[in-house]
Scaffold this motif. Structure first.
Motif, PDB file in Angstrom:
ATOM      1  N   LYS A 264       6.439 -17.791  49.584  1.00  0.00           N
ATOM      2  CA  LYS A 264       7.426 -16.705  49.578  1.00  0.00           C
ATOM      3  C   LYS A 264       8.650 -17.064  48.745  1.00  0.00           C
ATOM      4  O   LYS A 264       9.220 -16.217  48.065  1.00  0.00           O
ATOM      5  CB  LYS A 264       7.862 -16.385  51.009  1.00  0.00           C
ATOM      6  CG  LYS A 264       6.883 -15.513  51.785  1.00  0.00           C
ATOM      7  CD  LYS A 264       7.536 -15.050  53.066  1.00  0.00           C
ATOM      8  CE  LYS A 264       6.620 -15.300  54.234  1.00  0.00           C
ATOM      9  NZ  LYS A 264       7.254 -14.961  55.499  1.00  0.00           N
ATOM     10  N   VAL A 265       9.060 -18.332  48.836  1.00  0.00           N
ATOM     11  CA  VAL A 265      10.235 -18.780  48.079  1.00  0.00           C
ATOM     12  C   VAL A 265       9.910 -18.798  46.589  1.00  0.00           C
ATOM     13  O   VAL A 265      10.734 -18.412  45.748  1.00  0.00           O
ATOM     14  CB  VAL A 265      10.713 -20.162  48.574  1.00  0.00           C
ATOM     15  CG1 VAL A 265      11.846 -20.684  47.694  1.00  0.00           C
ATOM     16  CG2 VAL A 265      11.187 -20.075  50.028  1.00  0.00           C
ATOM     17  N   HIS A 266       8.687 -19.231  46.245  1.00  0.00           N
ATOM     18  CA  HIS A 266       8.264 -19.222  44.839  1.00  0.00           C
ATOM     19  C   HIS A 266       8.215 -17.793  44.302  1.00  0.00           C
ATOM     20  O   HIS A 266       8.624 -17.533  43.168  1.00  0.00           O
ATOM     21  CB  HIS A 266       6.895 -19.887  44.689  1.00  0.00           C
ATOM     22  CG  HIS A 266       6.959 -21.385  44.796  1.00  0.00           C
ATOM     23  ND1 HIS A 266       7.412 -22.180  43.767  1.00  0.00           N
ATOM     24  CD2 HIS A 266       6.637 -22.219  45.805  1.00  0.00           C
ATOM     25  CE1 HIS A 266       7.368 -23.449  44.135  1.00  0.00           C
ATOM     26  NE2 HIS A 266       6.902 -23.497  45.385  1.00  0.00           N
ATOM     27  N   GLU A 267       7.747 -16.868  45.134  1.00  0.00           N
ATOM     28  CA  GLU A 267       7.696 -15.459  44.724  1.00  0.00           C
ATOM     29  C   GLU A 267       9.105 -14.919  44.494  1.00  0.00           C
ATOM     30  O   GLU A 267       9.353 -14.176  43.546  1.00  0.00           O
ATOM     31  CB  GLU A 267       6.989 -14.621  45.798  1.00  0.00           C
ATOM     32  CG  GLU A 267       5.486 -14.821  45.855  1.00  0.00           C
ATOM     33  CD  GLU A 267       4.876 -14.178  47.103  1.00  0.00           C
ATOM     34  OE1 GLU A 267       5.553 -13.302  47.701  1.00  0.00           O
ATOM     35  OE2 GLU A 267       3.752 -14.550  47.465  1.00  0.00           O
ATOM     36  N   LEU A 268      10.018 -15.291  45.385  1.00  0.00           N
ATOM     37  CA  LEU A 268      11.402 -14.854  45.245  1.00  0.00           C
ATOM     38  C   LEU A 268      11.995 -15.388  43.948  1.00  0.00           C
ATOM     39  O   LEU A 268      12.664 -14.660  43.211  1.00  0.00           O
ATOM     40  CB  LEU A 268      12.235 -15.334  46.444  1.00  0.00           C
ATOM     41  CG  LEU A 268      13.757 -15.122  46.341  1.00  0.00           C
ATOM     42  CD1 LEU A 268      14.102 -13.643  46.209  1.00  0.00           C
ATOM     43  CD2 LEU A 268      14.465 -15.729  47.547  1.00  0.00           C
ATOM     44  N   PHE A 269      11.718 -16.660  43.666  1.00  0.00           N
ATOM     45  CA  PHE A 269      12.270 -17.254  42.444  1.00  0.00           C
ATOM     46  C   PHE A 269      11.705 -16.557  41.208  1.00  0.00           C
ATOM     47  O   PHE A 269      12.430 -16.259  40.257  1.00  0.00           O
ATOM     48  CB  PHE A 269      11.982 -18.756  42.389  1.00  0.00           C
ATOM     49  CG  PHE A 269      12.726 -19.440  41.271  1.00  0.00           C
ATOM     50  CD1 PHE A 269      14.068 -19.770  41.416  1.00  0.00           C
ATOM     51  CD2 PHE A 269      12.098 -19.691  40.069  1.00  0.00           C
ATOM     52  CE1 PHE A 269      14.767 -20.361  40.376  1.00  0.00           C
ATOM     53  CE2 PHE A 269      12.785 -20.284  39.020  1.00  0.00           C
ATOM     54  CZ  PHE A 269      14.125 -20.619  39.172  1.00  0.00           C
ATOM     55  N   SER A 270      10.407 -16.258  41.234  1.00  0.00           N
ATOM     56  CA  SER A 270       9.787 -15.546  40.104  1.00  0.00           C
ATOM     57  C   SER A 270      10.428 -14.174  39.916  1.00  0.00           C
ATOM     58  O   SER A 270      10.700 -13.735  38.793  1.00  0.00           O
ATOM     59  CB  SER A 270       8.281 -15.380  40.328  1.00  0.00           C
ATOM     60  OG  SER A 270       7.634 -16.628  40.324  1.00  0.00           O
ATOM     61  N   GLU A 271      10.702 -13.498  41.041  1.00  0.00           N
ATOM     62  CA  GLU A 271      11.351 -12.184  40.996  1.00  0.00           C
ATOM     63  C   GLU A 271      12.752 -12.299  40.403  1.00  0.00           C
ATOM     64  O   GLU A 271      13.174 -11.476  39.593  1.00  0.00           O
ATOM     65  CB  GLU A 271      11.412 -11.603  42.412  1.00  0.00           C
ATOM     66  CG  GLU A 271      11.977 -10.198  42.468  1.00  0.00           C
ATOM     67  CD  GLU A 271      12.146  -9.690  43.894  1.00  0.00           C
ATOM     68  OE1 GLU A 271      12.964  -8.777  44.090  1.00  0.00           O
ATOM     69  OE2 GLU A 271      11.463 -10.205  44.810  1.00  0.00           O
ATOM     70  N   MET A 272      13.492 -13.353  40.802  1.00  0.00           N
ATOM     71  CA  MET A 272      14.841 -13.560  40.294  1.00  0.00           C
ATOM     72  C   MET A 272      14.807 -13.791  38.786  1.00  0.00           C
ATOM     73  O   MET A 272      15.632 -13.250  38.038  1.00  0.00           O
ATOM     74  CB  MET A 272      15.505 -14.754  40.989  1.00  0.00           C
ATOM     75  CG  MET A 272      15.854 -14.511  42.444  1.00  0.00           C
ATOM     76  SD  MET A 272      16.904 -15.809  43.159  1.00  0.00           S
ATOM     77  CE  MET A 272      15.837 -17.236  43.103  1.00  0.00           C
ATOM     78  N   MET A 273      13.834 -14.594  38.329  1.00  0.00           N
ATOM     79  CA  MET A 273      13.752 -14.894  36.902  1.00  0.00           C
ATOM     80  C   MET A 273      13.329 -13.666  36.094  1.00  0.00           C
ATOM     81  O   MET A 273      13.793 -13.449  34.982  1.00  0.00           O
ATOM     82  CB  MET A 273      12.773 -16.051  36.664  1.00  0.00           C
ATOM     83  CG  MET A 273      13.261 -17.401  37.210  1.00  0.00           C
ATOM     84  SD  MET A 273      14.890 -17.916  36.579  1.00  0.00           S
ATOM     85  CE  MET A 273      15.984 -17.350  37.880  1.00  0.00           C
ATOM     86  N   ASP A 274      12.442 -12.841  36.666  1.00  0.00           N
ATOM     87  CA  ASP A 274      12.043 -11.596  35.991  1.00  0.00           C
ATOM     88  C   ASP A 274      13.251 -10.667  35.836  1.00  0.00           C
ATOM     89  O   ASP A 274      13.458 -10.052  34.791  1.00  0.00           O
ATOM     90  CB  ASP A 274      10.938 -10.878  36.777  1.00  0.00           C
ATOM     91  CG  ASP A 274       9.606 -11.606  36.689  1.00  0.00           C
ATOM     92  OD1 ASP A 274       9.451 -12.465  35.792  1.00  0.00           O
ATOM     93  OD2 ASP A 274       8.725 -11.327  37.532  1.00  0.00           O
ATOM     94  N   GLN A 275      14.051 -10.578  36.911  1.00  0.00           N
ATOM     95  CA  GLN A 275      15.227  -9.707  36.878  1.00  0.00           C
ATOM     96  C   GLN A 275      16.268 -10.254  35.896  1.00  0.00           C
ATOM     97  O   GLN A 275      16.924  -9.493  35.183  1.00  0.00           O
ATOM     98  CB  GLN A 275      15.832  -9.573  38.274  1.00  0.00           C
ATOM     99  CG  GLN A 275      16.915  -8.501  38.359  1.00  0.00           C
ATOM    100  CD  GLN A 275      17.304  -8.174  39.799  1.00  0.00           C
ATOM    101  OE1 GLN A 275      16.468  -8.222  40.706  1.00  0.00           O
ATOM    102  NE2 GLN A 275      18.568  -7.852  40.012  1.00  0.00           N
ATOM    103  N   ALA A 276      16.399 -11.589  35.865  1.00  0.00           N
ATOM    104  CA  ALA A 276      17.361 -12.218  34.946  1.00  0.00           C
ATOM    105  C   ALA A 276      16.959 -11.940  33.496  1.00  0.00           C
ATOM    106  O   ALA A 276      17.812 -11.732  32.626  1.00  0.00           O
ATOM    107  CB  ALA A 276      17.420 -13.722  35.194  1.00  0.00           C
ATOM    108  N   TYR A 277      15.640 -11.917  33.250  1.00  0.00           N
ATOM    109  CA  TYR A 277      15.165 -11.647  31.892  1.00  0.00           C
ATOM    110  C   TYR A 277      15.398 -10.179  31.519  1.00  0.00           C
ATOM    111  O   TYR A 277      15.881  -9.867  30.433  1.00  0.00           O
ATOM    112  CB  TYR A 277      13.678 -11.988  31.765  1.00  0.00           C
ATOM    113  CG  TYR A 277      13.149 -11.832  30.351  1.00  0.00           C
ATOM    114  CD1 TYR A 277      13.449 -12.784  29.372  1.00  0.00           C
ATOM    115  CD2 TYR A 277      12.405 -10.713  29.992  1.00  0.00           C
ATOM    116  CE1 TYR A 277      12.998 -12.627  28.073  1.00  0.00           C
ATOM    117  CE2 TYR A 277      11.954 -10.543  28.695  1.00  0.00           C
ATOM    118  CZ  TYR A 277      12.257 -11.512  27.735  1.00  0.00           C
ATOM    119  OH  TYR A 277      11.813 -11.355  26.450  1.00  0.00           O
TER     120      TYR A 277
END
Length: 204
Positions: free
Chosen positions: A36-49
């Motif tokens: 779940k934490v890895h998914e959250l981080f991926s979501e954060m990086m997608d949004q940052a991009y």
């Protein structure tokens, strides 16, 4: 979730506790290696991009700061990549799971911090805090055209902690600034007993 760029290679992400709960993540989960934490981080990086054009490929230094009553601040710093992007994309599909090379640092602060747009709001919240005998302590800073009141929970009775937060929230808003950033970049207006000092100057 709020994302802002601090420099070309550094961004700051503010996650409220609601952001975490929506994704089924507890505050303590951020300290654990779970999907779940890895998914959250991926979501954060997608949004940052998508919002900032921040490309998170390559090694990343990730600092996670837990703030009481506010949420979490995640500082992501992009390092230099070793090798070319061709080498990275030529790997097999399993590489997708390891696209982020992270070095994670976790820090928890108990200091409660709220920001105020106007000094009048600071005066009013200090008056209320003193009138309710909740605290006379606090440090007052100026940062990014706002006033930030920082309170040490150890100096507030545990049973009255929620009442203090409620008053602060009535006049100000939880800030995503970490205490370390405040100490480094903020201007100290009152280094101690800010509530008492403000009430002395403006109400006596």
């Amino acid at each position: 979730m709020k994302i802002e760029r601090l420099s070309q290679d550094k961004i700051k992400i503010f996650l409220t506790f609601d952001d975490l709960l929506e994704r089924g993540i507890q505050k303590d989960d951020m300290w654990r290696e779970i999907p779940k934490v890895h998914e959250l981080f991926s979501e954060m990086m997608d949004q940052a991009y998508s919002e900032l054009g921040f490309d998170a490929s390559g090694p990343l230094a990730v600092e996670v700061f837990a703030l009481p009553a506010q949420g979490m601040v995640v500082i992501v710093t992009r390092g230099k990549m070793n090798g070319s992007s061709e080498e990275r994309t030529s790997d097999d599909d399993d590489a997708d799971d390891e696209i982020y090379e992270m070095e994670v640092t976790l820090e928890q602060s108990d200091i409660v911090m709220y920001s105020f747009r106007d000094f009048e709001d600071v005066i009013q919240v200090c008056r209320q805090l003193q009138a309710a005998a909740l605290t006379e302590d606090g440090r007052l800073y100026a940062y990014n055209n706002k006033y930030i009141l920082a309170l040490e929970p150890a100096l507030i009775e545990t049973s009255r902690h929620n009442a203090v937060i409620a008053l602060l929230a009535e006049y100000g808003e939880a800030t995503s600034v970490t205490y370390a950033m405040l100490e480094e970049y903020g201007k100290v207006i009152m280094p101690s007993e800010a509530v008492k000092e403000i009430c002395t100057h403006f109400f006596n």
